[in-house]
Scaffold this motif. Structure first.
Motif, PDB file in Angstrom:
ATOM      1  N   ASP A 108      10.472  -9.171   5.247  1.00  0.00           N
ATOM      2  CA  ASP A 108       9.505  -8.568   6.136  1.00  0.00           C
ATOM      3  C   ASP A 108       8.992  -9.613   7.123  1.00  0.00           C
ATOM      4  O   ASP A 108       9.098 -10.822   6.881  1.00  0.00           O
ATOM      5  CB  ASP A 108       8.339  -8.003   5.307  1.00  0.00           C
ATOM      6  CG  ASP A 108       7.386  -7.186   6.142  1.00  0.00           C
ATOM      7  OD1 ASP A 108       6.405  -7.764   6.619  1.00  0.00           O
ATOM      8  OD2 ASP A 108       7.629  -5.980   6.310  1.00  0.00           O
ATOM      9  N   GLU A 109       8.404  -9.146   8.233  1.00  0.00           N
ATOM     10  CA  GLU A 109       7.806 -10.093   9.177  1.00  0.00           C
ATOM     11  C   GLU A 109       6.711 -10.932   8.540  1.00  0.00           C
ATOM     12  O   GLU A 109       6.405 -12.028   8.995  1.00  0.00           O
ATOM     13  CB  GLU A 109       7.226  -9.340  10.383  1.00  0.00           C
ATOM     14  CG  GLU A 109       8.279  -8.801  11.333  1.00  0.00           C
ATOM     15  CD  GLU A 109       7.649  -8.202  12.574  1.00  0.00           C
ATOM     16  OE1 GLU A 109       6.432  -8.357  12.741  1.00  0.00           O
ATOM     17  OE2 GLU A 109       8.370  -7.589  13.359  1.00  0.00           O
ATOM     18  N   ALA A 110       6.115 -10.412   7.475  1.00  0.00           N
ATOM     19  CA  ALA A 110       5.027 -11.144   6.826  1.00  0.00           C
ATOM     20  C   ALA A 110       5.526 -12.169   5.825  1.00  0.00           C
ATOM     21  O   ALA A 110       4.721 -12.863   5.209  1.00  0.00           O
ATOM     22  CB  ALA A 110       4.104 -10.161   6.114  1.00  0.00           C
ATOM     23  N   ALA A 111       6.846 -12.279   5.643  1.00  0.00           N
ATOM     24  CA  ALA A 111       7.391 -13.207   4.656  1.00  0.00           C
ATOM     25  C   ALA A 111       7.045 -14.646   5.016  1.00  0.00           C
ATOM     26  O   ALA A 111       6.791 -14.984   6.177  1.00  0.00           O
ATOM     27  CB  ALA A 111       8.898 -13.034   4.562  1.00  0.00           C
ATOM     28  N   GLU A 112       7.054 -15.510   4.006  1.00  0.00           N
ATOM     29  CA  GLU A 112       6.835 -16.936   4.218  1.00  0.00           C
ATOM     30  C   GLU A 112       8.101 -17.690   3.841  1.00  0.00           C
ATOM     31  O   GLU A 112       8.725 -17.399   2.816  1.00  0.00           O
ATOM     32  CB  GLU A 112       5.655 -17.431   3.376  1.00  0.00           C
ATOM     33  CG  GLU A 112       5.394 -18.915   3.562  1.00  0.00           C
ATOM     34  CD  GLU A 112       4.117 -19.353   2.874  1.00  0.00           C
ATOM     35  OE1 GLU A 112       3.055 -19.258   3.509  1.00  0.00           O
ATOM     36  OE2 GLU A 112       4.191 -19.761   1.725  1.00  0.00           O
ATOM     37  N   SER A 140      -4.018  -8.548  13.080  1.00  0.00           N
ATOM     38  CA  SER A 140      -2.624  -8.115  13.038  1.00  0.00           C
ATOM     39  C   SER A 140      -2.363  -7.357  11.762  1.00  0.00           C
ATOM     40  O   SER A 140      -2.284  -7.932  10.683  1.00  0.00           O
ATOM     41  CB  SER A 140      -1.669  -9.313  13.140  1.00  0.00           C
ATOM     42  OG  SER A 140      -0.340  -8.881  12.978  1.00  0.00           O
ATOM     43  N   ILE A 141      -2.237  -6.023  11.871  1.00  0.00           N
ATOM     44  CA  ILE A 141      -1.968  -5.220  10.682  1.00  0.00           C
ATOM     45  C   ILE A 141      -0.571  -5.492  10.151  1.00  0.00           C
ATOM     46  O   ILE A 141      -0.298  -5.315   8.973  1.00  0.00           O
ATOM     47  CB  ILE A 141      -2.172  -3.735  11.025  1.00  0.00           C
ATOM     48  CG1 ILE A 141      -3.668  -3.444  11.018  1.00  0.00           C
ATOM     49  CG2 ILE A 141      -1.435  -2.816  10.097  1.00  0.00           C
ATOM     50  CD1 ILE A 141      -4.033  -2.004  11.014  1.00  0.00           C
ATOM     51  N   LEU A 142       0.356  -5.946  11.022  1.00  0.00           N
ATOM     52  CA  LEU A 142       1.722  -6.204  10.557  1.00  0.00           C
ATOM     53  C   LEU A 142       1.780  -7.410   9.630  1.00  0.00           C
ATOM     54  O   LEU A 142       2.696  -7.519   8.822  1.00  0.00           O
ATOM     55  CB  LEU A 142       2.650  -6.437  11.761  1.00  0.00           C
ATOM     56  CG  LEU A 142       2.941  -5.199  12.604  1.00  0.00           C
ATOM     57  CD1 LEU A 142       3.798  -5.580  13.791  1.00  0.00           C
ATOM     58  CD2 LEU A 142       3.637  -4.137  11.781  1.00  0.00           C
ATOM     59  N   LYS A 143       0.813  -8.303   9.740  1.00  0.00           N
ATOM     60  CA  LYS A 143       0.811  -9.464   8.855  1.00  0.00           C
ATOM     61  C   LYS A 143       0.136  -9.065   7.555  1.00  0.00           C
ATOM     62  O   LYS A 143      -1.068  -9.161   7.407  1.00  0.00           O
ATOM     63  CB  LYS A 143       0.074 -10.638   9.512  1.00  0.00           C
ATOM     64  CG  LYS A 143       0.845 -11.242  10.675  1.00  0.00           C
ATOM     65  CD  LYS A 143       0.156 -12.490  11.173  1.00  0.00           C
ATOM     66  CE  LYS A 143       0.974 -13.156  12.261  1.00  0.00           C
ATOM     67  NZ  LYS A 143       0.347 -14.397  12.736  1.00  0.00           N
ATOM     68  N   ARG A 144       0.908  -8.626   6.623  1.00  0.00           N
ATOM     69  CA  ARG A 144       0.370  -8.156   5.361  1.00  0.00           C
ATOM     70  C   ARG A 144       1.327  -8.496   4.245  1.00  0.00           C
ATOM     71  O   ARG A 144       2.463  -8.876   4.472  1.00  0.00           O
ATOM     72  CB  ARG A 144       0.154  -6.639   5.408  1.00  0.00           C
ATOM     73  CG  ARG A 144       1.441  -5.888   5.705  1.00  0.00           C
ATOM     74  CD  ARG A 144       1.196  -4.391   5.732  1.00  0.00           C
ATOM     75  NE  ARG A 144       2.443  -3.687   5.991  1.00  0.00           N
ATOM     76  CZ  ARG A 144       3.374  -3.473   5.066  1.00  0.00           C
ATOM     77  NH1 ARG A 144       3.204  -3.928   3.850  1.00  0.00           N
ATOM     78  NH2 ARG A 144       4.479  -2.833   5.371  1.00  0.00           N
ATOM     79  N   ALA A 145       0.869  -8.342   3.017  1.00  0.00           N
ATOM     80  CA  ALA A 145       1.704  -8.657   1.873  1.00  0.00           C
ATOM     81  C   ALA A 145       2.704  -7.545   1.620  1.00  0.00           C
ATOM     82  O   ALA A 145       2.419  -6.379   1.823  1.00  0.00           O
ATOM     83  CB  ALA A 145       0.829  -8.855   0.637  1.00  0.00           C
ATOM     84  N   VAL A 146       3.875  -7.895   1.170  1.00  0.00           N
ATOM     85  CA  VAL A 146       4.886  -6.929   0.768  1.00  0.00           C
ATOM     86  C   VAL A 146       5.231  -7.219  -0.681  1.00  0.00           C
ATOM     87  O   VAL A 146       5.667  -8.304  -1.018  1.00  0.00           O
ATOM     88  CB  VAL A 146       6.152  -7.038   1.649  1.00  0.00           C
ATOM     89  CG1 VAL A 146       7.217  -6.088   1.149  1.00  0.00           C
ATOM     90  CG2 VAL A 146       5.810  -6.728   3.086  1.00  0.00           C
ATOM     91  N   PHE A 147       5.009  -6.252  -1.528  1.00  0.00           N
ATOM     92  CA  PHE A 147       5.238  -6.432  -2.962  1.00  0.00           C
ATOM     93  C   PHE A 147       6.430  -5.583  -3.353  1.00  0.00           C
ATOM     94  O   PHE A 147       6.355  -4.365  -3.349  1.00  0.00           O
ATOM     95  CB  PHE A 147       3.988  -6.012  -3.733  1.00  0.00           C
ATOM     96  CG  PHE A 147       4.083  -6.245  -5.214  1.00  0.00           C
ATOM     97  CD1 PHE A 147       4.079  -7.525  -5.720  1.00  0.00           C
ATOM     98  CD2 PHE A 147       4.172  -5.188  -6.091  1.00  0.00           C
ATOM     99  CE1 PHE A 147       4.143  -7.737  -7.077  1.00  0.00           C
ATOM    100  CE2 PHE A 147       4.253  -5.397  -7.450  1.00  0.00           C
ATOM    101  CZ  PHE A 147       4.234  -6.688  -7.943  1.00  0.00           C
TER     102      PHE A 147
END
Length: 754
Positions: free
Chosen positions: A104-108, A165-172
């Motif tokens: 996801d875009e929110a990945a690190e 930024s709502i797109l920056k969120r955790a993906v579980f």
């Protein structure tokens, strides 16, 4: 052969092969029947005939990245780099891995355990590349990557998020086996919080994973156990009231949890009970939960949305100062195009605006339909009476408000606990088929129920309201009145206006400023209620728009010490037509200082359109002075008020000889006819009397009275109508089974109907 009490590992078991009898150890028998899986077989997970030891289970879980299930979706993937490698994976895409990995875009992304920065404007540490075939990353480092360096991609972002930024969120990510159980309750605190300061990303993650039955466990939230959420109405906000370039948000309850996602069909968010699960509205600038279908088609609505069993802590717990601008737009739950909404057993405290806003859109030019909403068993407590309303409905068709408690609500000057108010001159801004029953209203400002159907602004009336079996206590001390009322109705005041069909019955109302206030209403029935220690009910308001009230009925009510401020049970400062006050019991009504007391007082300086019949007065306190008065306040009757059957049952008599049922005063087109001889009417027979009457018009209706004392069982039906210009026809009909005779000298009076 007797059974063995126990079996030890070293025991010998008898093996009968038919041709020979042999012995074997217990483990030999187990291995022969259910062989032990190898590590490779355990990790593959394809053999359903082998047995698994604890070691094999651990090895399988480790190989699957801890996700378990079949074809798990890992939360992280690692690569060991070759010298100078930049592309990961070296060939193919992340989705091609086994099991596949979704970035996801929110990945690190980490290099040897240290986060890389994707946001450097000139030379980002890494770039996420999306192609038709899938996703990969490129990592450019100075010095270049060395052989053995470790690249790790985490699908769950670990660093702090940007609030804008709502797109920056955790993906579980979860395994497919768990996806098969999406209908089961999912505890939101199973998603790690990371470094987030609120629980907004947890909720977005659960929705994106398909969770539709989300539990908010007690003490599981981000703020000392309290859950915190927030949602903005806008992605691009209007500037200086200009909505042309503004872009609405879809809210925080979409299918993927973002403000652009699809409307959800079927969602329950619930807690462990009010007081145990606590949810805080994040900031004054946000809604707590919001849903905007972004469509004029009800088929696109959010559907089947349920909130239940938790407490909401609003932004004004400590009586924070709130501007009217904030109070008007910041609400706990906002619905713009939602069907089948249920809010059950939610306790809400200290809202800034409303607890629930069923609206059209944040953009007033947009159209949204809300249908079938139920609010039940809730407690809405404003604490400081400094919020807007508890429930506001701009667009609602089929709203049920049942068994709730409304306490300490609404700043002075705002509508009141429940406000039905179509927002604009458009058929879709509608309020229809509403049921408000079995609620308690305690210590509030404004109207317990407000229905603004026109008020000189709105073209379409709200219609189909039932307000029944409620308890209303405005908490005004005995002898005083407050800035509140049970019912507040405003309409266009036009005779052609569609009736609102509002029914108010079987309520107990005490200590309010007015039992009701009607300004331009049409079609209101207030019957079978108890009003106690209240001010005057109002047909109109001094200085308000010149709106006429039509067909307001106040019947069969019990009024105890009503009219404490102005002296009248019903005070009429504005015009009204075809209204009635029938069969009420009026007990010690009037001003508490004894200066004035009326059952009905018309101060509009126009002919009244009120029928007063069969009201019983109990005047033991001697407060009522005149039964029906005009604008001077001291007349024994009000012009145009038809009276019959009213009676003083007990207490002090009134001033004037005929205070209860005085003769009708001529008003408008009128005529009298005195019989010069007896008039006999056979059974079922009728007769007509034609008279010239100045001002009469074709089809003009007249009220006709016959000043006659009939014998038992005798009566006559009298009607009048204009049959030509300046011409009246009176029809007398005997509906009885025997003939009747009306004596000579009887006076027949016809008056233009108000």
């Amino acid at each position: 052969m007797p059974a063995a009490a126990t079996v030890d590992a070293d025991d010998d078991l008898v093996i009968d092969r038919g041709s020979a009898v042999q012995k074997a150890k217990p483990l030999q028998v187990i291995n022969a029947a259910i062989p032990l899986a190898t590590q490779a077989e355990a990790e593959a997970g394809t053999d359903n005939q082998k047995r698994m030891t604890a070691l094999r289970v651990k090895q399988a879980i480790d190989a699957l990245g801890g996700g378990g299930g079949t074809s798990p979706l890992p939360a992280r993937v690692d690569f060991i780099a070759t010298e100078g490698q930049e592309r990961f994976p070296a060939t193919g895409y992340l989705e091609d891995l086994e099991p596949p990995f979704y970035m996801d875009e929110a990945a690190e992304v980490q290099l040897n355990g240290q986060p890389l920065n994707p946001a450097e404007p000139d030379e980002p540490d890494y770039v996420r590349v999306v192609e038709d075939g899938g996703t990969y990353i490129t990592v450019a480092q100075d010095p270049p990557i060395e052989a053995g360096d470790w690249i790790s991609i985490h699908s769950q972002q670990l660093s702090a998020m940007e609030n804008d930024s709502i797109l920056k969120r955790a993906v579980f990510s979860i395994g497919k086996s768990a996806r098969d159980k999406m209908s089961e309750a999912f505890a939101l605190d199973d998603i790690p919080l990371g470094n987030d300061s609120t629980d907004a990303n947890r909720l977005a993650t659960a929705l994106d994973d398909g969770r539709r039955n989300i539990r908010l466990p007690a003490n599981g939230g981000s703020e000392d156990g309290v859950w915190r959420f927030g949602s903005s109405p806008w992605r691009i906000e209007p500037v200086d009231g200009d909505f042309d370039d503004a872009v609405e948000s879809k809210g925080n309850l979409t299918a993927d949890g973002t403000n652009t996602g699809a409307a959800i069909k079927g969602l329950t968010i619930f807690g462990d009970g009010p007081g145990r699960t606590q949810v805080r509205q994040d900031t004054l600038d946000n809604y707590l939960f919001s849903m905007n279908c972004m469509s004029e088609d009800p088929e696109d609505n959010f559907d089947d949305i349920v909130f239940r069993d938790f407490t909401i802590l609003g932004p004004c717990m400590n009586n924070e100062a709130i501007s009217d601008g904030v109070r008007d737009v910041q609400h706990m739950i906002a619905a713009f195009g939602v069907s089948n909404l249920v809010i059950d057993n939610v306790h809400a405290f200290a809202p800034a605006g409303d607890f629930l806003w069923l609206a059209n859109s944040p953009d007033p030019s947009k159209v949204r339909y809300n249908t079938n909403a139920t609010i039940m068993r809730c407690v809405i407590d404003g604490l400081w009476k400094n919020n807007r309303n508890a429930i506001s409905v701009e667009s609602g068709d089929g709203v049920r408000i049942l068994m709730n408690e409304f306490v300490r609500l609404t700043k002075i000057g705002w509508p009141g606990p429940i406000d039905f108010e179509p927002f604009a001159q458009d058929p879709v801004y509608r309020n229809r088929q509403m049921l408000i029953a079995l609620n308690r209203f305690l210590d509030f400002n404004g109207g317990a129920l407000c229905v603004y159907s026109a008020a000189g602004v709105y073209d379409l009336p709200a219609s189909g309201f039932t307000f029944t079996n409620n308890f209303v206590d405005g908490s005004a001390p005995v002898g005083e009145t407050n800035n509140n009322r049970c019912l507040d109705i405003s309409g266009s005041g036009e005779d052609s206006n569609q009736p609102s069909n509002i029914r108010v019955s079987h309520n107990e109302v005490k200590s309010v400023g007015q039992p009701f206030r009607a300004i331009g209403a049409n079609g209101v029935d207030i019957s079978d209620n108890v009003f106690m220690d209240c001010g005057s009910a109002l047909l109109g308001v001094n200085g308000a728009i010149d709106a006429v009230n039509y067909e307001v009925a106040f019947n069969r009510n019990k009024c105890i010490r009503v009219g404490q401020d102005n002296g009248a049970v019903i005070l009429a400062p504005q015009r009204h037509k075809r209204c009635e006050m029938h069969d009420n019991r009026l007990i010690d009504c009037g001003r508490t200082d004894g200066e004035a007391g009326f059952a009905y007082l018309n101060t509009s300086a126009t002919t009244a359109g009120m029928s007063l019949r069969n009201n019983l007065v109990y005047n033991d306190a001697g407060l009522m002075k005149v039964f029906a008065g005009n604008s001077q306040g001291d007349s024994v009757y009000a012009e145009g008020a038809a009276k019959k059957g009213n009676e003083l049952v007990a207490g002090a008599a009134f001033t004037g000889a005929d205070s209860y049922n005085p003769p009708i005063s001529p008003a408008g087109a009128n005529a009298t006819e005195t019989l010069t001889g007896p008039l006999t009417l056979a059974s079922k027979a009728s007769t007509t009397i034609d008279k010239p009457v100045a001002g009469a018009k074709v089809n003009m209706a007249f009220d006709v009275t016959v000043d006659w004392a009939p014998a038992a069982g005798e009566f006559v039906i009298a009607q009048g109508v204009g049959y030509d210009t300046n011409a009246l026809r009176i029809v007398l009909f005997n509906p009885g089974s025997a003939s009747i005779t009306i004596p000579s000298g009887t006076v027949i009076t016809a008056i233009e109907r108000a």
